[in-house]
Enzyme design. Structure first.
Site, mmCIF file in Angstrom:
data_model
loop_
_atom_site.group_PDB
_atom_site.id
_atom_site.type_symbol
_atom_site.label_atom_id
_atom_site.label_comp_id
_atom_site.label_asym_id
_atom_site.label_seq_id
_atom_site.Cartn_x
_atom_site.Cartn_y
_atom_site.Cartn_z
ATOM 1 N N GLY A 1 5.442 3.053 0.162
ATOM 2 C CA GLY A 1 6.044 3.781 -0.958
ATOM 3 C C GLY A 1 5.441 3.394 -2.297
ATOM 4 C CB SER A 40 -0.916 0.005 1.215
ATOM 5 O OG SER A 40 -0.140 0.272 2.370
ATOM 6 C CE LYS A 41 -2.013 7.350 -1.660
ATOM 7 N NZ LYS A 41 -3.228 8.021 -1.310
ATOM 8 N NE ARG A 42 0.345 0.412 6.114
ATOM 9 C CZ ARG A 42 0.910 -0.698 6.523
ATOM 10 N NH1 ARG A 42 2.093 -0.670 7.092
ATOM 11 N NH2 ARG A 42 0.290 -1.850 6.368
#
Ligand code: GLU
Length: 434
Positions: free
Chosen positions: A210, A206-208
């Protein structure tokens, strides 16, 4: 390896959002497989779930693939324009008693006896799923659009798809697809379900971690070749473990049987490293041109070429150029506390700064890096200050930063008037340290 049938692969995204970085792997592997077998790579947009469509998504997917250079041989085709075809196929199954109508929709009668078995390429294993676990499913919804499960089979068959390459999350739908192939008496394609990509903590990417849409990586100044190279290697090891490969080398060496079965971890640090390698592989001229295109609103485009040799070793992505070099054309913002970090004795810094200014004002030699170095070394000796320390004072005075590209070349680019002005300003504002 050779195939009897023509190899035809497809990338079949649903335009429900921006193309995610993980999907680059699916598109790339499909592309490589087609190209290495002189086959065909098709782009098909699966846009029949009208409620989930996102405006701009199809355009984003198409632009991203084009930017990556994953050129499709056929398409893009849009399933929403092929309603008639799905309707006709649903009618065939209705006539044969393999489908039924209920509440406005056309359903497939899923066989509930026996098991559905197929050979999975990745891991070279058989997958068997009890049919008793399956249920009848909708083929054509009441809005007249087909479901994914129906349209995907019709199109894969009509488009002659030999290999279905997609994410592992579609394994659970595969028995439904196989039942449809069997109902029509069609030959099965080869199924290649790619393992799930994880984040560094082994949870779903996911986004966290990167991860973000591929177009965001583009905006950050990643190069398409680096993205392809990194995503190629995420689930595949080329022969001899080579790490940097051209697309031609990937086409030549890619092999389905060498795809890893384990869940890969998306490692943005590795991607950054690889992008830096690609930046360094470019000639200075190429990199200059890339930066000029990338930095559309840059205030000094014509000077980028001079700066490139100074920063080429130091940037990992094109956007890194900006924070590293903006002091060359924009007046620095000074946080005067920075002078506390300089090794020239504080009660002596102002005096040294004045001498630096005088040296520059009286410079008779040409305004270039060589003369600065020579003059400042002499000055340091005269004042009994370490060379490295006086250089650091000059650096901070002209840039407001402790780290910059090579100092003397930078001063040359900033130019005489601005350099002198900056040092004067620092002298005026020089803080009274307690
Ligand atoms: N439309 C599906 C998706 O967006 C593709 C599934 C498939 O490749 O069969 O992921």
């Amino acid at each position: 390896m050779g195939y009897m049938k023509q190899v035809v692969t497809r990338y079949a995204p649903s335009p429900t959002g921006l193309m995610h970085i993980g999907q680059v792997r699916t598109a790339l592997y499909s592309y490589l497989l087609a190209k290495q077998n002189n086959g065909k790579f098709i782009l098909r947009l699966e846009d029949t779930d009208r409620a989930r469509l996102v405006t701009g998504s199809a355009e984003n997917i198409i632009d991203t693939l084009a930017w990556l250079g994953l050129n499709w041989d056929e398409g893009p085709s849009y399933q929403s324009t092929r309603k008639q075809i799905y309707q006709e196929h649903a009618q065939i199954l209705l006539k044969q008693g393999k489908a039924f109508e209920k509440e406005g929709a056309i359903w497939f009668k899923m066989p509930t006896a026996g098991v559905t078995t197929w050979q999975e390429v990745i891991g070279d294993k058989q997958i068997s799923i009890e049919n008793s676990l399956q249920q009848d499913f909708v083929m054509i919804k009441s809005d007249g659009f087909p479901t994914y499960n129906f349209a995907v089979v019709i199109d894969d068959n009509l488009m002659g798809i030999s290999h279905v390459v997609r994410g592992v999350e579609f394994i659970s739908s595969t028995p439904k697809h196989i039942a449809l192939y069997q109902a029509f008496g069609w030959e099965l394609p080869i199924f290649v379900h790619l393992p799930l990509i994880l984040g560094s903590d082994k949870s779903k990417l996911s986004k966290r971690h990167g991860a973000k849409p591929a177009s965001d990586f583009r905006e950050d100044g990643y190069l398409p070749q680096a993205i392809l190279n990194y995503m190629a290697l995420i689930s595949w090891t080329p022969p001899e473990g080579k790490e940097i490969l051209t697309i031609a080398e990937m086409i030549k060496d890619f092999s389905l049987s060498a795809i890893h079965i384990n869940n890969p971890i998306f490692d943005v640090t590795k991607l950054d490293w690889m992008n830096g390698e690609y930046i360094r592989k470019m000639s200075d001229e190429e990199l200059t041109e890339k930066l000029q295109q990338f930095l559309t609103d840059h205030p000094a485009k014509e000077k980028i070429g001079q700066v490139v040799p100074l920063i080429k070793e130091r940037i990992k992505k094109l956007s890194d150029f900006v924070p590293l070099t903006d002091f060359l054309w924009e007046e620095p913002e000074y946080d005067l506390a920075i002078f506390e970090k300089i090794k020239v004795a504080q009660n002596n810094q102002l005096e040294v700064l004045k001498q630096i200014l005088e040296t520059l004002e009286n410079l008779t030699k040409p305004w270039d890096a060589k003369s600065f170095e020579q003059q400042f070394r002499q000055l340091a000796d005269k004042l009994g200050v370490k060379h490295a320390d006086i250089f650091q004072l000059i650096r901070v005075a002209v840039s407001g930063q402790l780290v910059t590209p090579p100092l003397f070349e930078s001063i040359q680019i900033i130019g005489e008037a601005k350099t002198v002005e900056r040092i004067r300003l620092v002298i005026q504002r020089y803080p009274n340290f307690p």
